[in-house]
Motif scaffolding. Sequence first.
Motif, PDB file in Angstrom:
ATOM      1  N   ARG A 201      14.942   0.255   6.519  1.00 51.57           N
ATOM      2  CA  ARG A 201      14.682  -0.537   7.712  1.00 51.57           C
ATOM      3  C   ARG A 201      15.245   0.187   8.934  1.00 51.57           C
ATOM      4  O   ARG A 201      16.391   0.607   8.939  1.00 51.57           O
ATOM      5  CB  ARG A 201      15.326  -1.919   7.608  1.00 51.57           C
ATOM      6  CG  ARG A 201      14.928  -2.728   6.375  1.00 51.57           C
ATOM      7  CD  ARG A 201      15.879  -3.909   6.210  1.00 51.57           C
ATOM      8  NE  ARG A 201      15.569  -4.767   5.089  1.00 51.57           N
ATOM      9  CZ  ARG A 201      15.961  -4.552   3.835  1.00 51.57           C
ATOM     10  NH1 ARG A 201      16.644  -3.450   3.551  1.00 51.57           N
ATOM     11  NH2 ARG A 201      15.647  -5.399   2.880  1.00 51.57           N
ATOM     12  N   THR A 202      14.405   0.351   9.966  1.00 48.87           N
ATOM     13  CA  THR A 202      14.865   0.858  11.251  1.00 48.87           C
ATOM     14  C   THR A 202      14.393  -0.118  12.322  1.00 48.87           C
ATOM     15  O   THR A 202      13.704  -1.105  12.033  1.00 48.87           O
ATOM     16  CB  THR A 202      14.291   2.262  11.549  1.00 48.87           C
ATOM     17  OG1 THR A 202      12.875   2.156  11.775  1.00 48.87           O
ATOM     18  CG2 THR A 202      14.531   3.221  10.389  1.00 48.87           C
ATOM     19  N   THR A 203      14.763   0.154  13.548  1.00 49.48           N
ATOM     20  CA  THR A 203      14.342  -0.744  14.636  1.00 49.48           C
ATOM     21  C   THR A 203      12.840  -0.658  14.871  1.00 49.48           C
ATOM     22  O   THR A 203      12.245  -1.571  15.454  1.00 49.48           O
ATOM     23  CB  THR A 203      15.069  -0.379  15.943  1.00 49.48           C
ATOM     24  OG1 THR A 203      14.849   1.008  16.226  1.00 49.48           O
ATOM     25  CG2 THR A 203      16.566  -0.635  15.806  1.00 49.48           C
ATOM     26  N   ARG A 204      12.192   0.434  14.416  1.00 53.93           N
ATOM     27  CA  ARG A 204      10.770   0.620  14.692  1.00 53.93           C
ATOM     28  C   ARG A 204       9.860   0.346  13.503  1.00 53.93           C
ATOM     29  O   ARG A 204       8.747  -0.141  13.667  1.00 53.93           O
ATOM     30  CB  ARG A 204      10.516   2.058  15.164  1.00 53.93           C
ATOM     31  CG  ARG A 204      11.064   2.349  16.553  1.00 53.93           C
ATOM     32  CD  ARG A 204      10.575   3.707  17.016  1.00 53.93           C
ATOM     33  NE  ARG A 204      10.938   3.986  18.397  1.00 53.93           N
ATOM     34  CZ  ARG A 204      10.544   5.062  19.057  1.00 53.93           C
ATOM     35  NH1 ARG A 204       9.788   5.958  18.441  1.00 53.93           N
ATOM     36  NH2 ARG A 204      10.907   5.239  20.318  1.00 53.93           N
TER      37      ARG A 204
ATOM     38  N   THR B  87      13.603 -11.922   4.906  1.00 53.97           N
ATOM     39  CA  THR B  87      14.763 -11.049   4.735  1.00 53.97           C
ATOM     40  C   THR B  87      15.588 -11.484   3.528  1.00 53.97           C
ATOM     41  O   THR B  87      16.017 -10.649   2.717  1.00 53.97           O
ATOM     42  CB  THR B  87      15.632 -11.070   5.994  1.00 53.97           C
ATOM     43  OG1 THR B  87      14.845 -10.651   7.120  1.00 53.97           O
ATOM     44  CG2 THR B  87      16.822 -10.146   5.846  1.00 53.97           C
TER      45      THR B  87
ATOM     46  N   THR C 188       8.241  -8.775  10.819  1.00 52.95           N
ATOM     47  CA  THR C 188       7.807  -9.716  11.849  1.00 52.95           C
ATOM     48  C   THR C 188       6.341 -10.084  11.692  1.00 52.95           C
ATOM     49  O   THR C 188       5.962 -11.257  11.778  1.00 52.95           O
ATOM     50  CB  THR C 188       8.046  -9.113  13.254  1.00 52.95           C
ATOM     51  OG1 THR C 188       9.434  -8.809  13.390  1.00 52.95           O
ATOM     52  CG2 THR C 188       7.630 -10.083  14.332  1.00 52.95           C
TER      53      THR C 188
ATOM     54  N   SER D  97       6.193  -4.107   8.387  1.00 49.28           N
ATOM     55  CA  SER D  97       6.816  -4.985   9.378  1.00 49.28           C
ATOM     56  C   SER D  97       7.181  -6.329   8.757  1.00 49.28           C
ATOM     57  O   SER D  97       6.327  -6.967   8.124  1.00 49.28           O
ATOM     58  CB  SER D  97       5.867  -5.196  10.554  1.00 49.28           C
ATOM     59  OG  SER D  97       6.311  -6.225  11.395  1.00 49.28           O
TER      60      SER D  97
END
Length: 295
Positions: free
Chosen positions: A51-54, A34, A20, A18
């Motif tokens: 990288r994916t949204t999850r 990033t 975040t 992650s």
Amino acid sequence: MDRLDAMNVFTRIVEARSFTQVASDLGLPRSTLTDAIKRLEDRLGVSLLHRTTRVVRPTLDGEDFYRRCLSILSEMEDAESAFSGAKPKGKLRVHVHGILARHFLLPTLPDFLARFPDIEIQIGEGDRLVELVREGVDCVLRVGAPADSDLIIRKLTSLEEVTCASPAYLDRFGTPQTLTALDGHQMVGFRSTAAGTVLPLEFIQRGERKTVTLPTPVTVTSADTLVECARLGLGLIQKPRYSSADDLASGRLIEVLSNTPPPSSPVSILYPRARHQSPRVRAFIDWAERAFTAA
């Protein structure tokens, strides 16, 4: 952000999966992380992360770079600790034989972590051959005579071995009194993932090592399954005496051929020469040696 900082950020993202979370942990804007990863990828000319949204996960190149980053960052930490006199800290990645670790090491692991609260241990289990530098592993704990290697090998102890079988097996096949009496017997085969072969039975007779290979109706790769097969009467096995004590005391297994015992098995820690001065590795090895001596 310099290269070492970027490498540290990259390893933390790989481990947390992650951007975040790492941004929150470091108190930095997500965009800063990033940008750092983008510059790393541009410099290397490869994609490091999917990288994916999850979720975020490393590419194959990213996995290789991650292991190399771990080695470099570890060396930097160790160099600074050596000169500053600071207590060992950081991640220590070890690979062990699970049963051995549970019997000798884990009982005193809380004491080790209390003494070195800044060390975080990651334990992998198995007996496969581990490429320490490529996989980012600091040291491995192994049973048996290590093959020729560029690694530093430090022997910790030797384990007494026994040959045993269940009462039901001995009722069916008889109790062998000599090695020649093994004709007509069978063994539970143990396929070592490290050697890639089924290990023979080994004995010491008049000071010489003898090997015997018997028919193997069942072959396994797990020490726990090996013992369970012996309890079910499927064949002779050889295993360390320390892990046989309960079965021998209860009569689930019976020792045979005690006059020609198996050779003892050395227990060693192996680590790369580059880790020789690592405070973390030194602390772990010294603790492991004490743990085996006290057990």
